[in-house]
Design an enzyme around this catalytic site. Sequence first.
Site, PDB file in Angstrom:
ATOM      1  N   GLN A 109      -5.078  -1.502   9.564  1.00 14.55           N
ATOM      2  CA  GLN A 109      -4.931  -2.843   8.979  1.00 14.55           C
ATOM      3  C   GLN A 109      -5.556  -3.886   9.913  1.00 14.55           C
ATOM      4  O   GLN A 109      -5.252  -3.929  11.103  1.00 14.55           O
ATOM      5  CB  GLN A 109      -3.439  -3.140   8.758  1.00 14.55           C
ATOM      6  CG  GLN A 109      -3.163  -4.450   8.059  1.00 14.55           C
ATOM      7  CD  GLN A 109      -3.624  -4.442   6.601  1.00 14.55           C
ATOM      8  OE1 GLN A 109      -3.391  -3.491   5.868  1.00 14.55           O
ATOM      9  NE2 GLN A 109      -4.296  -5.505   6.194  1.00 14.55           N
TER      10      GLN A 109
ATOM     11  N   ASP B 135     -11.373   2.993   4.042  1.00 15.61           N
ATOM     12  CA  ASP B 135     -11.787   1.585   3.983  1.00 15.61           C
ATOM     13  C   ASP B 135     -13.307   1.469   3.837  1.00 15.61           C
ATOM     14  O   ASP B 135     -13.816   0.402   3.485  1.00 15.61           O
ATOM     15  CB  ASP B 135     -11.363   0.868   5.277  1.00 15.61           C
ATOM     16  CG  ASP B 135     -10.249  -0.134   5.044  1.00 15.61           C
ATOM     17  OD1 ASP B 135     -10.024  -0.512   3.872  1.00 15.61           O
ATOM     18  OD2 ASP B 135      -9.622  -0.540   6.030  1.00 15.61           O
TER      19      ASP B 135
ATOM     20  N   LYS C  51       0.841  -1.206   0.000  1.00  8.46           N
ATOM     21  CA  LYS C  51       0.000   0.000   0.000  1.00  8.46           C
ATOM     22  C   LYS C  51       0.866   1.243   0.000  1.00  8.46           C
ATOM     23  O   LYS C  51       0.608   2.199  -0.741  1.00  8.46           O
ATOM     24  CB  LYS C  51      -0.923  -0.008   1.227  1.00  8.46           C
ATOM     25  CG  LYS C  51      -2.096  -0.961   1.072  1.00  8.46           C
ATOM     26  CD  LYS C  51      -2.832  -1.192   2.380  1.00  8.46           C
ATOM     27  CE  LYS C  51      -3.894  -2.274   2.175  1.00  8.46           C
ATOM     28  NZ  LYS C  51      -4.417  -2.827   3.422  1.00  8.46           N
TER      29      LYS C  51
END
Length: 293
Positions: free
Chosen positions: A97, A120, A53
Site C-alpha cells: 500500500q 499492482d 481490499k
Amino acid sequence: MTARIIDGAAIAAALREKVARAARQLADHGLVPGLAVVLTGDNPASAVYVRNKAAQTQAAGMRSFIHRLPAMAAAADLLALIAVLNADPDVHGILVQLPLPPQIDAHAVIAAVDPAKDVDGFHPINAGRLATGLPGLVPCTPLGCVILAKTVLPSLAGVTAVVVGRSNIVGKPLAQLLLAENATVTIAHSKTRDLPGVCRTADLLCAAVGRAEMVRGDWIKPGATVIDVGINRVAADGGKHRLVGDVAFAEAAAVAGAITPVPGGVGPMTIACLLANTVRAAAAAAGLPAPEL
Ligand code: NAP
C-alpha cells in the site's frame, strides 16, 4: 445534452462476480488465490483501503493476508517481508500500500516484488511488458478506466484520447493501454500549453490529476466520454467533507456524452481489477489458462 452516467459501482460488482466464478473454478484444481497486502504506518485513508481490499478479496472466495509494519519501519524490514511473501506458495498477489513513509524508497520496494505476483502492475518488468505489447500484470486503476470507457466506446480504435496526468501508477499506464487499444493518445501534464484546448480535442478525456474540479465544462468536446480518476476531499457544509473528482461534474455532464461520477466511477473498479489480477496471477502460477474475465 445530459451525459449518460457510467455506473462504475455496478460494472465493478459484475467484474467481482466474474472473479468469484473464476476463483471457484480454480478451487476445483485445489487452488485458492491469495492476496497479501502490506500496510506500513498508520495513514487513515490507507487503512480504509486495506480493510476494503481484504473484505472484497474474501467475498470473492480468495484468501486475504494483511501485514502491518510500524511507521518507523526500516526499508530492510519491508524488503525482508516481501522476500517472505515472494517465496510463499499461498500468496499469488502482493500489494504494497502506497504512500510509504519517507525513509523508505518506494521504487526499491516495488522492484523487490516478484513480477509474477505484482498485482499492482507497478514493477518495471510489468511496466516494460505493457509498453512493449507483451502480456503481463497491468495497473488496476488504468485497467478499470479502460473497462469503463469500453462500456460506451466498445472499439477505441482511432478514437482521439487525451490523458491528463503522467504518473507511473495512473497516467502513463493508462496512455499505454489506450495506445494498445489503437486510440490516438495525447498525454497532458502540468507543463502542457493550452490544456483546455488540448482537452477539447478529445473524444475520450481521462483526468488523473489530483486537483479538485480542475477540468471545466467548456474544456469538453460535446458528446465526449469523460473518465474522472480524481479523488479529492473538499470542505462541505457543517464542517464536513465530500469527495469530488478532477472534473467539474455538473458542468461536464451538461456537455459530455458519458461521464463517470465521483464517487462511484473509477474507484470501485480499482479493487475489482486488483481481484482480477490476483486470480490471473494464481492461474498463471499454477500453469493454468488465464481465466475469462
Ligand atoms: P500524481 O502522481 O500526483 O500525478 C498527477 C499528475 O497530474 C502529474 O502528472 C501532474 O503533472 C499532473 N498535473 C498536476 N497539476 C496539473 C495541472 N494544473 N495541469 C495539468 N496537469 C497537472 O497523482 P496520481 O497518483 O496519478 O493520481 C491522480 C488522481 O487520481 C488523484 O486525485 C488520486 O487520488 C486519484 N487516484 C484515484 C484512484 C482510484 O482508484 N480511483 C487510484 C489512484 C489515484 P506533472 O507530471 O507535470 O507534475
